[in-house]
Motif scaffolding. Sequence first.
Motif, PDB file in Angstrom:
ATOM      1  N   PHE A  28      88.176 116.047  38.839  1.00 64.29           N
ATOM      2  CA  PHE A  28      86.715 115.496  37.775  1.00 64.29           C
ATOM      3  C   PHE A  28      86.992 114.054  36.813  1.00 64.29           C
ATOM      4  CE2 PHE A  28      84.181 116.203  34.605  1.00 64.29           C
ATOM      5  CZ  PHE A  28      82.212 116.643  34.815  1.00 64.29           C
ATOM      6  N   ALA A  29      88.268 113.791  36.905  1.00 67.69           N
ATOM      7  CA  ALA A  29      88.103 112.102  36.170  1.00 67.69           C
ATOM      8  C   ALA A  29      88.112 111.335  36.177  1.00 67.69           C
ATOM      9  CB  ALA A  29      89.077 112.144  34.991  1.00 67.69           C
ATOM     10  N   LEU A  30      88.093 110.783  38.192  1.00 66.90           N
ATOM     11  CA  LEU A  30      88.509 110.104  38.727  1.00 66.90           C
ATOM     12  C   LEU A  30      87.653 108.873  38.646  1.00 66.90           C
ATOM     13  CD1 LEU A  30      88.088 111.569  42.911  1.00 66.90           C
ATOM     14  CD2 LEU A  30      90.375 110.922  41.466  1.00 66.90           C
ATOM     15  N   PRO A  31      86.776 108.573  38.108  1.00 63.16           N
ATOM     16  CA  PRO A  31      85.872 107.474  38.473  1.00 63.16           C
ATOM     17  C   PRO A  31      86.666 106.617  36.701  1.00 63.16           C
ATOM     18  CG  PRO A  31      84.187 109.472  37.964  1.00 63.16           C
ATOM     19  CD  PRO A  31      85.460 109.922  38.374  1.00 63.16           C
ATOM     20  N   ILE A  32      86.979 107.652  35.676  1.00 68.14           N
ATOM     21  CA  ILE A  32      87.596 106.675  34.762  1.00 68.14           C
ATOM     22  C   ILE A  32      89.318 106.550  34.918  1.00 68.14           C
ATOM     23  CG2 ILE A  32      89.508 107.702  32.432  1.00 68.14           C
ATOM     24  CD1 ILE A  32      87.111 109.806  32.051  1.00 68.14           C
ATOM     25  N   ILE A  33      89.977 107.274  35.914  1.00 68.96           N
ATOM     26  CA  ILE A  33      90.805 106.913  36.535  1.00 68.96           C
ATOM     27  C   ILE A  33      91.081 105.124  37.387  1.00 68.96           C
ATOM     28  CG2 ILE A  33      93.064 107.480  37.620  1.00 68.96           C
ATOM     29  CD1 ILE A  33      92.397 110.719  37.039  1.00 68.96           C
ATOM     30  N   TYR A  34      90.140 105.570  38.198  1.00 70.22           N
ATOM     31  CA  TYR A  34      89.285 104.088  38.967  1.00 70.22           C
ATOM     32  C   TYR A  34      89.352 103.249  37.479  1.00 70.22           C
ATOM     33  CZ  TYR A  34      88.935 107.070  43.364  1.00 70.22           C
ATOM     34  OH  TYR A  34      89.350 107.635  44.019  1.00 70.22           O
ATOM     35  N   ILE A  35      88.382 103.510  37.176  1.00 68.17           N
ATOM     36  CA  ILE A  35      88.099 101.860  36.150  1.00 68.17           C
ATOM     37  C   ILE A  35      90.155 101.725  35.268  1.00 68.17           C
ATOM     38  CG2 ILE A  35      87.427 101.411  33.676  1.00 68.17           C
ATOM     39  CD1 ILE A  35      84.565 102.843  35.331  1.00 68.17           C
ATOM     40  N   TYR A  36      90.238 102.484  34.820  1.00 71.15           N
ATOM     41  CA  TYR A  36      92.043 102.386  33.981  1.00 71.15           C
ATOM     42  C   TYR A  36      92.684 101.736  35.363  1.00 71.15           C
ATOM     43  CZ  TYR A  36      96.148 102.885  31.840  1.00 71.15           C
ATOM     44  OH  TYR A  36      97.554 103.594  31.410  1.00 71.15           O
ATOM     45  N   ASP A  37      93.249 101.910  36.349  1.00 68.58           N
ATOM     46  CA  ASP A  37      94.041 102.075  37.357  1.00 68.58           C
ATOM     47  C   ASP A  37      93.233  99.644  37.836  1.00 68.58           C
ATOM     48  OD1 ASP A  37      95.367 104.282  37.303  1.00 68.58           O
ATOM     49  OD2 ASP A  37      94.855 104.883  39.341  1.00 68.58           O
ATOM     50  N   VAL A  38      92.064  99.956  38.417  1.00 71.75           N
ATOM     51  CA  VAL A  38      91.901  98.428  38.697  1.00 71.75           C
ATOM     52  C   VAL A  38      92.250  97.425  37.846  1.00 71.75           C
ATOM     53  CG1 VAL A  38      89.960  97.071  39.137  1.00 71.75           C
ATOM     54  CG2 VAL A  38      90.102  99.708  40.274  1.00 71.75           C
ATOM     55  N   GLY A  39      91.199  98.562  36.033  1.00 73.73           N
ATOM     56  CA  GLY A  39      91.341  96.642  35.233  1.00 73.73           C
ATOM     57  C   GLY A  39      92.635  96.990  34.649  1.00 73.73           C
ATOM     58  N   ARG A  40      93.499  97.961  35.369  1.00 71.32           N
ATOM     59  CA  ARG A  40      94.766  96.833  34.452  1.00 71.32           C
ATOM     60  C   ARG A  40      95.450  95.923  35.610  1.00 71.32           C
ATOM     61  NH1 ARG A  40      98.737  99.930  35.670  1.00 71.32           N
ATOM     62  NH2 ARG A  40      97.825 101.537  36.419  1.00 71.32           N
ATOM     63  N   ALA A  41      95.560  96.100  36.766  1.00 69.74           N
ATOM     64  CA  ALA A  41      95.263  95.552  38.033  1.00 69.74           C
ATOM     65  C   ALA A  41      94.868  94.185  38.115  1.00 69.74           C
ATOM     66  CB  ALA A  41      95.142  95.899  39.475  1.00 69.74           C
ATOM     67  N   ILE A  42      93.213  93.932  36.687  1.00 71.15           N
ATOM     68  CA  ILE A  42      92.542  92.562  36.858  1.00 71.15           C
ATOM     69  C   ILE A  42      93.627  91.854  35.732  1.00 71.15           C
ATOM     70  CG2 ILE A  42      91.092  91.665  35.694  1.00 71.15           C
ATOM     71  CD1 ILE A  42      89.366  93.963  36.811  1.00 71.15           C
TER      72      ILE A  42
ATOM     73  N   ARG B 293      99.030  88.562  33.315  1.00 67.04           N
ATOM     74  CA  ARG B 293      99.112  89.613  31.457  1.00 67.04           C
ATOM     75  C   ARG B 293      99.744  90.654  31.953  1.00 67.04           C
ATOM     76  NH1 ARG B 293      94.387  86.012  30.782  1.00 67.04           N
ATOM     77  NH2 ARG B 293      94.155  85.224  29.053  1.00 67.04           N
ATOM     78  N   ALA B 294     100.575  90.614  32.651  1.00 61.65           N
ATOM     79  CA  ALA B 294     101.349  91.649  32.598  1.00 61.65           C
ATOM     80  C   ALA B 294     101.889  92.568  32.050  1.00 61.65           C
ATOM     81  CB  ALA B 294     102.362  91.690  34.203  1.00 61.65           C
ATOM     82  N   GLN B 295     101.926  92.114  30.953  1.00 66.07           N
ATOM     83  CA  GLN B 295     103.011  92.437  29.381  1.00 66.07           C
ATOM     84  C   GLN B 295     101.921  93.611  28.724  1.00 66.07           C
ATOM     85  OE1 GLN B 295     103.879  89.480  26.542  1.00 66.07           O
ATOM     86  NE2 GLN B 295     106.412  91.251  25.785  1.00 66.07           N
ATOM     87  N   VAL B 296     100.440  92.911  28.514  1.00 63.19           N
ATOM     88  CA  VAL B 296      99.644  93.892  27.858  1.00 63.19           C
ATOM     89  C   VAL B 296      99.322  95.147  28.560  1.00 63.19           C
ATOM     90  CG1 VAL B 296      97.446  93.380  27.360  1.00 63.19           C
ATOM     91  CG2 VAL B 296      98.323  91.840  27.161  1.00 63.19           C
ATOM     92  N   SER B 297      99.193  94.922  30.009  1.00 53.06           N
ATOM     93  CA  SER B 297      99.205  96.224  31.230  1.00 53.06           C
ATOM     94  C   SER B 297     100.133  96.669  30.680  1.00 53.06           C
ATOM     95  CB  SER B 297      98.789  95.444  32.434  1.00 53.06           C
ATOM     96  OG  SER B 297      98.523  97.266  33.506  1.00 53.06           O
ATOM     97  N   PHE B 298     101.823  96.644  30.804  1.00 52.04           N
ATOM     98  CA  PHE B 298     102.769  97.647  30.729  1.00 52.04           C
ATOM     99  C   PHE B 298     102.726  98.229  29.318  1.00 52.04           C
ATOM    100  CE2 PHE B 298     106.139  97.885  28.051  1.00 52.04           C
ATOM    101  CZ  PHE B 298     107.383  98.928  29.028  1.00 52.04           C
ATOM    102  N   TYR B 299     102.096  97.663  28.419  1.00 58.39           N
ATOM    103  CA  TYR B 299     101.753  98.297  26.947  1.00 58.39           C
ATOM    104  C   TYR B 299     100.734  99.364  26.706  1.00 58.39           C
ATOM    105  CZ  TYR B 299     104.477  94.673  24.360  1.00 58.39           C
ATOM    106  OH  TYR B 299     105.066  93.461  24.330  1.00 58.39           O
ATOM    107  N   LEU B 300      99.398  98.915  27.585  1.00 55.82           N
ATOM    108  CA  LEU B 300      98.752  99.878  27.787  1.00 55.82           C
ATOM    109  C   LEU B 300      98.999 101.430  28.687  1.00 55.82           C
ATOM    110  CD1 LEU B 300      95.568  97.437  29.194  1.00 55.82           C
ATOM    111  CD2 LEU B 300      95.443  99.363  27.435  1.00 55.82           C
TER     112      LEU B 300
ATOM    113  N   LEU C 238      90.023  94.900  26.320  1.00 54.78           N
ATOM    114  CA  LEU C 238      90.926  94.160  26.698  1.00 54.78           C
ATOM    115  C   LEU C 238      90.042  93.425  27.394  1.00 54.78           C
ATOM    116  CD1 LEU C 238      94.098  95.717  26.260  1.00 54.78           C
ATOM    117  CD2 LEU C 238      93.209  93.972  24.372  1.00 54.78           C
ATOM    118  N   LEU C 239      89.589  93.625  28.919  1.00 55.24           N
ATOM    119  CA  LEU C 239      89.262  92.437  29.821  1.00 55.24           C
ATOM    120  C   LEU C 239      87.244  92.170  29.804  1.00 55.24           C
ATOM    121  CD1 LEU C 239      88.838  94.966  32.715  1.00 55.24           C
ATOM    122  CD2 LEU C 239      89.839  93.048  32.072  1.00 55.24           C
ATOM    123  N   ALA C 240      86.977  92.368  28.502  1.00 53.81           N
ATOM    124  CA  ALA C 240      86.035  91.858  27.887  1.00 53.81           C
ATOM    125  C   ALA C 240      86.282  90.735  26.777  1.00 53.81           C
ATOM    126  CB  ALA C 240      84.840  92.448  27.193  1.00 53.81           C
ATOM    127  N   LYS C 241      87.462  90.539  26.160  1.00 54.47           N
ATOM    128  CA  LYS C 241      88.160  89.688  25.760  1.00 54.47           C
ATOM    129  C   LYS C 241      88.085  89.093  25.834  1.00 54.47           C
ATOM    130  CE  LYS C 241      91.501  89.402  21.927  1.00 54.47           C
ATOM    131  NZ  LYS C 241      92.640  89.662  20.737  1.00 54.47           N
TER     132      LYS C 241
END
Length: 430
Positions: A120-134, A140-147, A191-194
């Motif tokens: 049921f949370a697929l849209p949330i998971i997709y945005i979260y995963d693709v956001g970290r890939a960006i 900014r792999a270190q920031v993604s790791f902290y997330l 973080l992406l907006a920033k």
Amino acid sequence: MISEFLVQQLYSVVDMAIIGRFLGARQLGAVGNAANIIMLFLVVSGGFEMAVDVMVSRLLGAGRNQEKAAVARDTLCLSAISGLILVVIAWLSLPSLFKAVSLPENMMGDALLYGRVYLFALPIIYIYDVGRAILISNERAQVSFYLLAGSSLLNLLLNLFFILGLQLGVLGSALGTVLAQGAMMLVTLWLLAKMDRQEAKPVSLKPDLSLKKIKSILHIALPTIFQQFAITFGATLVQAWVNPFGQEAILGYVAIVKFMSLARIVLVGFAQTLTLLTAQLLAGKKFAAVKAVYRYCCRLSLIYWLASSALSVFACRALASLFFDPGQNQAAYGFFKIYLFAFVGIQLFSIFKFMNEGLLRSMVLMKEYLYCNLGELGLKLAVNWRLLAPLGTNAFWSAELGARIICVLGSAVLVIKELQRLEAKEKAGC
């Protein structure tokens, strides 16, 4: 990036261990089967992640920052729309999918509950995963790791609270994952907006989902989605072949699959790093550097293979005990042990398979990348099916090892030929 993948898989292993130890073998088998079906829907996210990785890295290497930011925004939006569509498909198709894999009737209720809440949370998971890939593709792999570390820790705490505190069973495990990723999705978007505001010319938030943009994204995303879907479908089919052997075989298989996924993380991390770095180097036509990065990643991977193989041999019983009691489940332990020893050889050939595929992705040879993966999958399934009657459960590891060896040889030929072609083209241009 390796640390990020490791945390992600380590959480998955701990999650399964909590379910197996505190809820029981039936619940572990149900969630293990549900996890395979869930992966069929999560592969779409992986395709969009790969599109971001390759496209943004190449634009970064070429210094085209405005296009880089626009591609990231459009991919994020397209992934969210895809997630919304797939929620409906997932919700309706789960019962049929579980029946198709011969899931035992006593596991059906828990598997359905876990799968529907999670998906049921697929849209949330997709945005979260693709956001970290960006973030990763923008170095900014270190920031993604902290997330991811924060998400995994929050997920673990929520699971313990829901399972041990509120006694919600498998529902608690699914809720913990959904709530943790939802919280971190909001942080990722902030973080992406920033990051965008720090650019010299910030990109508009309004997506440009023109046909041309969608085609450029899907050119990389679709082959990856199809490849990952095919591999996941193959894993689901193998699970369907395992299920008739009974609960002991299911326990052993769920445990070994989780361990193998965790053990491969370092190799996957090096391959992903190879993709990102060589995409930039190829854009700059630095072919000698591409070969140097490839050799370096292979050397480190071989060192890791030696260490992890020693752990597999000497700590086999301890690893199995994370998921079930080897004394009470001797048949499950026997299955786990034999497959684990065979995995030493599988892992060795996986090094070169993953590195070769990493180069194919960075070269945007998506058809060749797809051929390698689907060829290996088809061979693995065919051999598995053929050996199932004479070898029983030993057919599973035998088929995987044989297919992996052949795939390595094929991918090596493709990589060498393409590098030679690029170098010849560059010399002719000079």
